[in-house]
Design a protein around this motif. Structure first.
Motif, PDB file in Angstrom:
ATOM      1  N   ASN A  65       0.867  -1.181   0.000  1.00  0.00           N
ATOM      2  CA  ASN A  65       0.000   0.000   0.000  1.00  0.00           C
ATOM      3  C   ASN A  65       0.900   1.225   0.000  1.00  0.00           C
ATOM      4  OD1 ASN A  65       0.267   1.105   2.944  1.00  0.00           O
ATOM      5  ND2 ASN A  65      -0.101  -1.122   3.189  1.00  0.00           N
ATOM      6  N   PRO A  66       0.397   2.392  -0.416  1.00  0.00           N
ATOM      7  CA  PRO A  66       1.242   3.592  -0.527  1.00  0.00           C
ATOM      8  C   PRO A  66       1.933   3.989   0.778  1.00  0.00           C
ATOM      9  CG  PRO A  66      -0.815   3.922  -1.691  1.00  0.00           C
ATOM     10  CD  PRO A  66      -0.958   2.632  -0.932  1.00  0.00           C
ATOM     11  N   ALA A  72       8.706   2.107   4.194  1.00  0.00           N
ATOM     12  CA  ALA A  72       9.799   1.200   3.834  1.00  0.00           C
ATOM     13  C   ALA A  72      10.977   1.944   3.226  1.00  0.00           C
ATOM     14  CB  ALA A  72       9.291   0.140   2.854  1.00  0.00           C
ATOM     15  N   TRP A  73      10.712   3.061   2.570  1.00  0.00           N
ATOM     16  CA  TRP A  73      11.804   3.807   1.953  1.00  0.00           C
ATOM     17  C   TRP A  73      12.672   4.537   2.978  1.00  0.00           C
ATOM     18  CZ3 TRP A  73      14.483   3.637  -2.240  1.00  0.00           C
ATOM     19  CH2 TRP A  73      13.924   3.132  -3.415  1.00  0.00           C
ATOM     20  N   ASP A 132       9.545  -7.589  -9.533  1.00  0.00           N
ATOM     21  CA  ASP A 132       8.723  -6.416  -9.232  1.00  0.00           C
ATOM     22  C   ASP A 132       9.412  -5.460  -8.274  1.00  0.00           C
ATOM     23  OD1 ASP A 132       8.644  -8.313  -7.266  1.00  0.00           O
ATOM     24  OD2 ASP A 132       6.478  -8.167  -6.881  1.00  0.00           O
ATOM     25  N   SER A 133      10.750  -5.431  -8.298  1.00  0.00           N
ATOM     26  CA  SER A 133      11.511  -4.594  -7.380  1.00  0.00           C
ATOM     27  C   SER A 133      11.157  -3.116  -7.533  1.00  0.00           C
ATOM     28  CB  SER A 133      13.014  -4.787  -7.612  1.00  0.00           C
ATOM     29  OG  SER A 133      13.749  -3.898  -6.800  1.00  0.00           O
ATOM     30  N   LEU A 134      10.942  -2.443  -6.407  1.00  0.00           N
ATOM     31  CA  LEU A 134      10.661  -1.011  -6.401  1.00  0.00           C
ATOM     32  C   LEU A 134      11.923  -0.206  -6.128  1.00  0.00           C
ATOM     33  CD1 LEU A 134       7.360  -1.000  -4.281  1.00  0.00           C
ATOM     34  CD2 LEU A 134       7.601  -1.001  -6.772  1.00  0.00           C
ATOM     35  N   ALA A 135      13.025  -0.900  -5.915  1.00  0.00           N
ATOM     36  CA  ALA A 135      14.285  -0.225  -5.616  1.00  0.00           C
ATOM     37  C   ALA A 135      15.326  -0.618  -6.660  1.00  0.00           C
ATOM     38  CB  ALA A 135      14.748  -0.580  -4.206  1.00  0.00           C
ATOM     39  N   GLU A 136      16.435  -1.205  -6.222  1.00  0.00           N
ATOM     40  CA  GLU A 136      17.496  -1.593  -7.151  1.00  0.00           C
ATOM     41  C   GLU A 136      17.056  -2.733  -8.070  1.00  0.00           C
ATOM     42  OE1 GLU A 136      19.386   0.137  -3.495  1.00  0.00           O
ATOM     43  OE2 GLU A 136      17.838  -1.354  -3.898  1.00  0.00           O
ATOM     44  N   MET A 178      15.271  -5.316   7.410  1.00  0.00           N
ATOM     45  CA  MET A 178      14.991  -6.577   6.716  1.00  0.00           C
ATOM     46  C   MET A 178      13.601  -6.547   6.086  1.00  0.00           C
ATOM     47  SD  MET A 178      16.660  -9.222   9.518  1.00  0.00           S
ATOM     48  CE  MET A 178      16.489 -10.716   8.522  1.00  0.00           C
ATOM     49  N   TRP A 179      12.644  -6.024   6.838  1.00  0.00           N
ATOM     50  CA  TRP A 179      11.283  -5.910   6.293  1.00  0.00           C
ATOM     51  C   TRP A 179      11.269  -4.952   5.113  1.00  0.00           C
ATOM     52  CZ3 TRP A 179       8.640  -1.181   6.332  1.00  0.00           C
ATOM     53  CH2 TRP A 179       7.342  -1.229   5.799  1.00  0.00           C
ATOM     54  N   SER A 180      11.932  -3.813   5.254  1.00  0.00           N
ATOM     55  CA  SER A 180      11.950  -2.799   4.205  1.00  0.00           C
ATOM     56  C   SER A 180      12.475  -3.350   2.886  1.00  0.00           C
ATOM     57  CB  SER A 180      12.822  -1.609   4.645  1.00  0.00           C
ATOM     58  OG  SER A 180      13.119  -0.760   3.551  1.00  0.00           O
TER      59      SER A 180
END
Length: 226
Positions: A65-66, A72-73, A132-136, A178-180
């Motif tokens: 969710n947003p 997480a960021w 589906d990575s939102l980061a690297e 770890m969760w992030s």
């Protein structure tokens, strides 16, 4: 390893041996063995995600969710390369300013070693991140560098400062990291577990080694004074 002892007997120039040192050595060796075992498990699967990796990634996707992404960021940015360099340098400088050179050496050596181990290893293994990575997106997923460095700093400070609240804050920070990394699909679950094990191994073994040097130097100084 949060024993309550006389702190004055454990200052850098005192020859007394910290009773936690054998425990740290055992924990470090066990963490190293588990890290190597996990590496072999990943290698046997061709570096593909383990069944539990895929299940955890699917669970994180279902909870997406947003607000969660924003939260997480925060550790992802703070615990990134620049953030960890700043934290590492700042912590080292503080220990130097308060005249605790052994602790400054401990922090600097631990951070340098965990990076020197983790970064080349991740490049050699070249494990792909979740699609589906939102980061690297670079194929350097195993082990998680963010988790390894976060664990190293948290555990090193806990061992040095010997305060229960430092252990608690450090544990929360590591779990959050770890969760992030899995919530943002930057790593598989086994990646962050490997990063945690790497951090534990480095922090405990470096701390124990620095303690050996500290005690031996203090003993030599005492012998000279006598």
């Amino acid at each position: 390893m949060d024993a309550t002892t006389d702190d004055t007997a454990l200052l850098p120039d005192r020859p007394r041996i910290d009773p936690r040192r054998p425990i740290a050595l055992v924990v470090g060796v066990v963490a190293t063995v588990l890290f190597v075992a996990l590496r072999f498990a990943v290698a046997l699967g061709g570096s593909a995600p383990l069944p539990i990796d895929q299940a955890w990634d699917d669970a994180m996707a279902a909870l997406a969710n947003p607000v969660g992404v924003i939260v997480a960021w925060i550790p992802a940015i703070v615990g990134g390369t620049i953030g960890m360099i700043v934290i590492g340098i700042a912590t080292t400088v503080v220990f130097l300013l308060v005249r605790r050179p052994w602790d400054a050496l401990n922090v600097a050596a631990s951070i340098a070693l965990v990076v020197l181990i983790g970064a080349p290893l991740a490049a050699v293994i070249a494990r792909s991140r979740p699609a589906d990575s939102l980061a690297e997106t670079v194929a350097t997923s195993f082990p998680s560098g963010h988790t390894a460095v976060a664990t190293t700093i948290a555990l090193t400070l806990a061992l040095i400062l010997r305060r229960r609240w430092v252990w608690i804050v450090g544990a929360v920070w590591v779990v959050l990291m770890m969760w992030s990394r899995t919530y943002l699909h930057a790593h598989w679950l086994s990646d962050v577990v490997a990063g945690f094990l790497e951090g534990v191994a480095v922090a405990t073994l470096v701390w124990a080694m620095v303690e050996v040097w500290r005690v031996r130097r203090a003993q030599r100084l005492v012998a000279v004074d006598d």
